[in-house]
Design a protein around this motif. Structure first.
Motif, PDB file in Angstrom:
ATOM      1  N   ASP A  46     -10.063  -2.756  -5.050  1.00 30.89           N
ATOM      2  CA  ASP A  46     -11.480  -3.123  -4.945  1.00 30.89           C
ATOM      3  C   ASP A  46     -11.640  -4.591  -5.331  1.00 30.89           C
ATOM      4  O   ASP A  46     -11.247  -4.980  -6.433  1.00 30.89           O
ATOM      5  N   LEU A  79       0.821  -1.217   0.000  1.00 26.39           N
ATOM      6  CA  LEU A  79       0.000   0.000   0.000  1.00 26.39           C
ATOM      7  C   LEU A  79       0.855   1.267   0.000  1.00 26.39           C
ATOM      8  O   LEU A  79       0.690   2.119  -0.883  1.00 26.39           O
ATOM      9  N   SER A 103     -11.666   4.690  -4.332  1.00 23.25           N
ATOM     10  CA  SER A 103     -11.014   5.736  -5.123  1.00 23.25           C
ATOM     11  C   SER A 103     -12.041   6.661  -5.770  1.00 23.25           C
ATOM     12  O   SER A 103     -11.809   7.868  -5.896  1.00 23.25           O
ATOM     13  N   SER A 157      -8.144  -6.125   0.152  1.00 24.41           N
ATOM     14  CA  SER A 157      -9.129  -5.184  -0.365  1.00 24.41           C
ATOM     15  C   SER A 157     -10.132  -4.766   0.705  1.00 24.41           C
ATOM     16  O   SER A 157     -10.699  -3.674   0.629  1.00 24.41           O
ATOM     17  N   PRO A 207      -5.909   2.337  -2.737  1.00 24.51           N
ATOM     18  CA  PRO A 207      -6.780   1.213  -2.360  1.00 24.51           C
ATOM     19  C   PRO A 207      -7.201   0.371  -3.551  1.00 24.51           C
ATOM     20  O   PRO A 207      -7.259   0.853  -4.685  1.00 24.51           O
ATOM     21  N   ASN A 230      -7.619  -2.182   3.022  1.00 24.57           N
ATOM     22  CA  ASN A 230      -6.826  -1.043   2.561  1.00 24.57           C
ATOM     23  C   ASN A 230      -7.623   0.233   2.319  1.00 24.57           C
ATOM     24  O   ASN A 230      -7.053   1.323   2.323  1.00 24.57           O
ATOM     25  N   ASP A 231      -8.955   0.125   2.132  1.00 24.54           N
ATOM     26  CA  ASP A 231      -9.761   1.345   2.040  1.00 24.54           C
ATOM     27  C   ASP A 231      -9.627   2.174   3.311  1.00 24.54           C
ATOM     28  O   ASP A 231      -9.437   3.393   3.263  1.00 24.54           O
ATOM     29  N   ALA A 252      -5.982   3.589   3.862  1.00 27.97           N
ATOM     30  CA  ALA A 252      -5.648   4.732   3.007  1.00 27.97           C
ATOM     31  C   ALA A 252      -6.328   6.009   3.466  1.00 27.97           C
ATOM     32  O   ALA A 252      -5.857   7.117   3.157  1.00 27.97           O
TER      33      ALA A 252
END
Length: 409
Positions: A129, A96, A339, A154, A127, A157-158, A161
């Motif tokens: 998906d 990341l 994103s 996935s 990030p 990491n949303d 970030a």
């Protein structure tokens, strides 16, 4: 607003009717809503007229990201993270930030953005998906460790970030407007609300005075999420960190609540995702796509084929993953819903480079959705042994195995 609602309702019905076909082919529901938004928007037909200043854009982005982070957090309780941390830890701990930095380098040296603005666009596009890797994750012939890696990465990491996006956005707004103490208080308050509210709610239900009926059980986690959202709005705590923390807390302390809400919650999050993609597509016009120039399109291509693959290659040195597995992980770093929403937040933020950043984010996401949603089935077939060899060889191999199993006279 009425036209937007009508367009969304019609597209949603169409997506439902085509959902079975979409699961068997390269047809993508996300791509359908994005393309429909583009065609219906001001740049083409002008049916859905919407601008970044419209209140619906900010409100929808906020609610959509809250719902997605809440359900993402609910997929990964602490027990899940502890039990499957070795490979996802590499992707999150090294992949990341490396993706963020490499993307920022591309934005700075190729586009000429300032360092803060470059780091912001790197954080927005870092990030991944899981939607566009559905065929890969759902294929039982894909190694379980690879499917687990993509799912956990996935899902987490949303949220990881998010602090980077918030900090770089605050810095991009100018040093006069940046108050690190206030920002820290906002993040800390969001984290506190996200942990305390679901923990107290779950503990209350576990007492002898309270018990949720089977019919109302799915609404338990929904009520917790709404309470976290309301308290975050009232106290100015960070809503997104609160949502992610709340999801993880429910998954950690309320397994029953997690299982009852899982399907219901994913449907709610999916509705918000598709609505945000429709609005995002309506904000993308032919003029915007043309204004980025060849350097903007080159940036988008390199952000997909260089930033993530290089970061993954470095992160998984000595990990034991095969080259085929590393290639699959490297390619399936699609720029998806997080994103999209981070891009909408940047566009409506009012920073000097907001329009240019949104243009670069938009073309990168458009390319990602088109490329990743049309290649997930193809890449998944790499791991199908029956497809990797000619039919006659597969039949010969089965005959050989049968002969070996027969007892010798």
């Amino acid at each position: 607003m009425g036209t937007l609602l009508l367009a969304f309702a019609g597209l949603l019905l169409l997506a439902v009717l085509l959902s079975s076909l979409a699961h068997r082919t390269i047809l993508s529901t996300a791509a359908l809503f994005l393309l429909a938004g583009f065609v219906l928007g001001d740049g083409v037909l002008g049916v859905v007229s919407i601008t970044a200043e419209d209140e619906v854009v900010g409100t929808l982005a906020e609610l959509a990201l809250f719902a997605v982070l809440f359900t993402d957090g609910m997929r990964v309780g602490w027990a899940d993270l502890r039990g499957a941390w070795r490979l996802p830890g590499r992707a999150l701990g090294w992949g990341l930030p490396l993706t963020l930095v490499i993307t920022a380098l591309l934005a700075h040296y190729l586009i000429g953005l300032g360092w803060i603005e470059s780091l912001l666009i790197g954080a927005v596009l870092a990030p991944t998906d899981p939607v566009f890797a559905a065929a890969l994750v759902g294929n039982e012939k894909v190694p379980p460790r690879l499917r687990q890696l993509l799912n956990v990465e996935s899902g987490v990491n949303d949220g990881l970030a998010l602090p980077f996006v918030m900090v770089f956005l605050a810095l991009a707004a100018g040093s006069r407007n940046l108050h690190l103490g206030e920002l820290g208080l906002e993040l800390g308050l969001g984290l506190l609300i996200g942990v305390a509210v679901p923990w107290l709610a779950i503990k209350l239900e576990q007492t002898r005075w309270f018990s949720a009926s089977t019919a109302y059980e799915p609404l338990n986690a929904l009520a917790i999420g709404l309470l976290v959202l309301a308290l975050g709005k009232a106290t100015h705590g960070n809503l997104f960190l609160a949502a992610f923390a709340a999801g993880i807390t429910v998954a950690t302390f309320g397994q029953r609540q997690r299982e009852a809400f899982e399907h219901f919650g994913e449907l709610i999050a999916e509705l918000f995702k598709l609505a945000a993609l429709l609005v995002f597509g309506a904000l993308i016009t032919p003029a915007l796509l043309g204004s980025v120039g060849w350097t903007g399109w080159l940036f988008a291509v390199l952000a997909l084929v260089a930033a993530r693959p290089i970061a993954i290659w470095i992160s998984f040195l000595g990990s034991g993953l095969s080259m085929r597995e590393q290639a699959a992980v490297a390619w399936f770093g699609p720029k998806g819903f997080a994103s999209v929403v981070y891009g909408l937040i940047v566009l409506s933020s009012g920073i000097a480079a907001a329009s240019q950043e949104f243009q670069l984010i938009a073309v990168t996401i458009v390319l990602s959705i088109l490329l990743h949603s049309s290649t997930d089935i193809v890449v998944a077939r790499w791991f199908d042994d029956e497809r990797d060899v000619p039919a006659w060889y597969g039949a010969a191999r089965r005959l050989r195995d049968r002969v070996r199993q027969e007892p010798t006279p």
